[in-house]
Design an enzyme around this catalytic site. Sequence first.
Site, mmCIF file in Angstrom:
data_model
loop_
_atom_site.group_PDB
_atom_site.id
_atom_site.type_symbol
_atom_site.label_atom_id
_atom_site.label_comp_id
_atom_site.label_asym_id
_atom_site.label_seq_id
_atom_site.Cartn_x
_atom_site.Cartn_y
_atom_site.Cartn_z
ATOM 1 N N GLU A 89 0.995 -1.041 -0.033
ATOM 2 C CA GLU A 89 -0.344 0.034 -0.406
ATOM 3 C C GLU A 89 1.276 1.042 -0.370
ATOM 4 O O GLU A 89 2.114 1.135 0.037
ATOM 5 C CB GLU A 89 -0.691 -0.110 1.471
ATOM 6 N N CYS A 102 3.189 8.289 2.056
ATOM 7 C CA CYS A 102 3.972 7.253 2.759
ATOM 8 C C CYS A 102 3.987 6.581 1.748
ATOM 9 O O CYS A 102 2.608 5.484 1.239
ATOM 10 C CB CYS A 102 2.467 7.246 3.374
ATOM 11 N N CYS A 109 5.768 -7.868 7.840
ATOM 12 C CA CYS A 109 7.518 -6.997 9.012
ATOM 13 C C CYS A 109 7.085 -7.595 9.106
ATOM 14 O O CYS A 109 6.820 -8.348 10.577
ATOM 15 C CB CYS A 109 6.504 -5.637 9.677
ATOM 16 N N CYS A 113 5.390 -5.346 15.789
ATOM 17 C CA CYS A 113 5.078 -4.170 17.129
ATOM 18 C C CYS A 113 3.265 -4.283 17.636
ATOM 19 O O CYS A 113 2.541 -4.850 16.758
ATOM 20 C CB CYS A 113 4.796 -3.067 16.422
ATOM 21 N N CYS A 116 0.303 -2.445 15.607
ATOM 22 C CA CYS A 116 0.187 -2.555 14.459
ATOM 23 C C CYS A 116 -0.488 -3.610 13.549
ATOM 24 O O CYS A 116 -0.461 -4.506 13.407
ATOM 25 C CB CYS A 116 2.506 -1.964 13.883
ATOM 26 N N CYS A 330 -1.199 1.467 8.418
ATOM 27 C CA CYS A 330 -0.267 0.382 8.288
ATOM 28 C C CYS A 330 -1.616 -0.581 7.884
ATOM 29 O O CYS A 330 -1.596 -1.264 8.461
ATOM 30 C CB CYS A 330 0.770 0.261 8.985
HETATM 31 N N1 SAH Z 1 9.210 -0.013 10.928
HETATM 32 C C1 SAH Z 1 9.046 1.630 10.793
HETATM 33 C C2 SAH Z 1 8.052 2.034 9.829
HETATM 34 C C3 SAH Z 1 6.202 1.850 9.259
HETATM 35 S S1 SAH Z 1 5.216 2.482 10.666
HETATM 36 C C4 SAH Z 1 8.538 2.369 12.137
HETATM 37 O O1 SAH Z 1 8.649 1.901 13.429
HETATM 38 O O2 SAH Z 1 8.495 2.997 12.546
HETATM 39 C C5 SAH Z 1 4.994 4.030 10.684
HETATM 40 C C6 SAH Z 1 4.367 4.425 11.684
HETATM 41 O O3 SAH Z 1 2.892 3.933 12.265
HETATM 42 C C7 SAH Z 1 5.089 4.197 12.927
HETATM 43 O O4 SAH Z 1 5.346 5.262 13.626
HETATM 44 C C8 SAH Z 1 4.177 2.386 13.888
HETATM 45 O O5 SAH Z 1 4.080 2.511 15.015
HETATM 46 C C9 SAH Z 1 2.896 3.852 13.282
HETATM 47 N N2 SAH Z 1 1.899 2.848 13.708
HETATM 48 C C10 SAH Z 1 1.626 1.591 12.923
HETATM 49 N N3 SAH Z 1 -0.240 0.731 13.285
HETATM 50 C C11 SAH Z 1 -0.386 2.400 12.934
HETATM 51 C C12 SAH Z 1 -1.973 2.414 13.892
HETATM 52 N N4 SAH Z 1 -2.711 1.952 13.977
HETATM 53 N N5 SAH Z 1 -2.349 3.437 14.000
HETATM 54 C C13 SAH Z 1 -1.089 4.829 14.425
HETATM 55 N N6 SAH Z 1 0.133 4.574 13.566
HETATM 56 C C14 SAH Z 1 0.326 3.187 13.873
#
Ligand code: SAH
Length: 340
Positions: A89, A102, A109, A113, A116, A330
Site C-alpha cells: 500500500e 507514505c 514486517c 509491534c 500494528c 498501516c
Molecule cells: N517500521 C517503521 C515504519 C513503518 S510504521 C517504524 O516503526 O517507524 C510507521 C508509523 O506508524 C510508526 O510510528 C508506527 O508505530 C505507526 N503505526 C503503526 N500502526 C499504527 C496505528 N494503527 N495507528 C497509528 N499509528 C500506527
Amino acid sequence: MKSIYDYTINDLTEYFLSIGETKFRASQVFDWLYIKRVKSFDEMSNIKKDLIKYLNDNFVLKTLKLIKVQSDIDVKKYLFELSDGNKIEAVLMNHDYGNSLCVSTQVGCNMGCRFCESGRLKKVRNLNANELVEQILMVEDDIKDRISHVVLMGIGEPFDNYDNVMRFINIINDPKGINIGIRHITVSTCGLVPKIKEFIKERAGVNLAISLHAPNDEIRDKIMPINKVYKIKDIMDVVKEYIKETNRRVTFEYILLDGINDSKECANELVKLLKGINCYVNLIPYNETSHIEYKKSKKMTINEFYDILKKNNINVTIRREFGSNVSAACGQLRSEYSKG
Ligand code: SAH
C-alpha cells in the site's frame, strides 16, 4: 527481468558504458523515464532502434499494478500488486505544503509491534528500489501532480531493507529525475541501532523519525519486541550521535494507546528522557483496527499529555488524523482486501 527503475543514474551510466554505449545515452534514457515519463522504451524517439531493442530485450519498466484506490477528502489510499502477486500500500496525504506520499518498504514486517496491523503479516520479502520508485511514479500519474514529500512509514521496517531503501532515496532525490528534496524525505524506524549508525555516516539530510511509543523499557518491551534487542538508552545514545554529526532535529513518534502509555506519569517521564535533546515529538492518536485490542486514548488524555510536554518546552504536535474512513492505518487496506 530487471526493472530499469532500479537504477540510479550512476548505475545506469556504468551499465551503458559496459555495453559500449555512452554516458550521454544513459542520461537521455533517464530523462525519458523521469522527466518525460514514457510508458515504453519504444517512445524514446531520440534513441536508436538497436538500443531500444536491447532495452526491450533486457529490461522492463513498470512492474506494479494498481488494483484499488480509496479516496477521502484529504487522503487517498493505493493498493498495488507486485509482479509476484504480493500486495502493498501507499497513502497520499494532502497537506497545505504539498502532497506527501507514505510508501511501503517491505511485504509484511518482522518487527511485530503489538499495535500494528502490518506486523500481522510476517515479512515475505523486501521491496526492490524500483518497487518503491514505482509507487511514486504511479501516484503522480494518478493525481497529475507532483509529490513533494515522501515518508517511509508504510508497511515494513525501512532499516531492515537498508540497501534498497538508500538506493530508492538516491533515485528519487536526483535533480535530473523525480527531484524530491533530501529534506523532504523522512525515514521512520522502530530503532535498529546499527543501521541508524550507518545512516548517520552516509545520509545526512534525510529526516530521521524514531517510533518510540514509550518513555521506559518496561512499557516499550510490552508493545515493541525490538526493545528486547535495542533498549531506549541505546536509541537515545544513537540519536545524540545523529544530532551531533548532522546538526539536525530528530522526530519521535509516540502513539497514544488508552491505558498503556498515555498517563501523566508517562508524559513526565518522556519529558525527562527528551529534555535538552534537539527533537520534536509527534503524538499520534492510535488508529484502531478490528484485529487488535488496543484503543485510542481519550481526547482529553491526549490534550493533557500534549500540555505536559508543551509546558516543559518539548516541541510537540498532535498528528492530524487522516482518513480513518479509508483504512489509513498501516496495513489495513491490504488486510481488508485479503480478508486477513
Ligand atoms: N517500521 C517503521 C515504519 C513503518 S510504521 C517504524 O516503526 O517507524 C510507521 C508509523 O506508524 C510508526 O510510528 C508506527 O508505530 C505507526 N503505526 C503503526 N500502526 C499504527 C496505528 N494503527 N495507528 C497509528 N499509528 C500506527
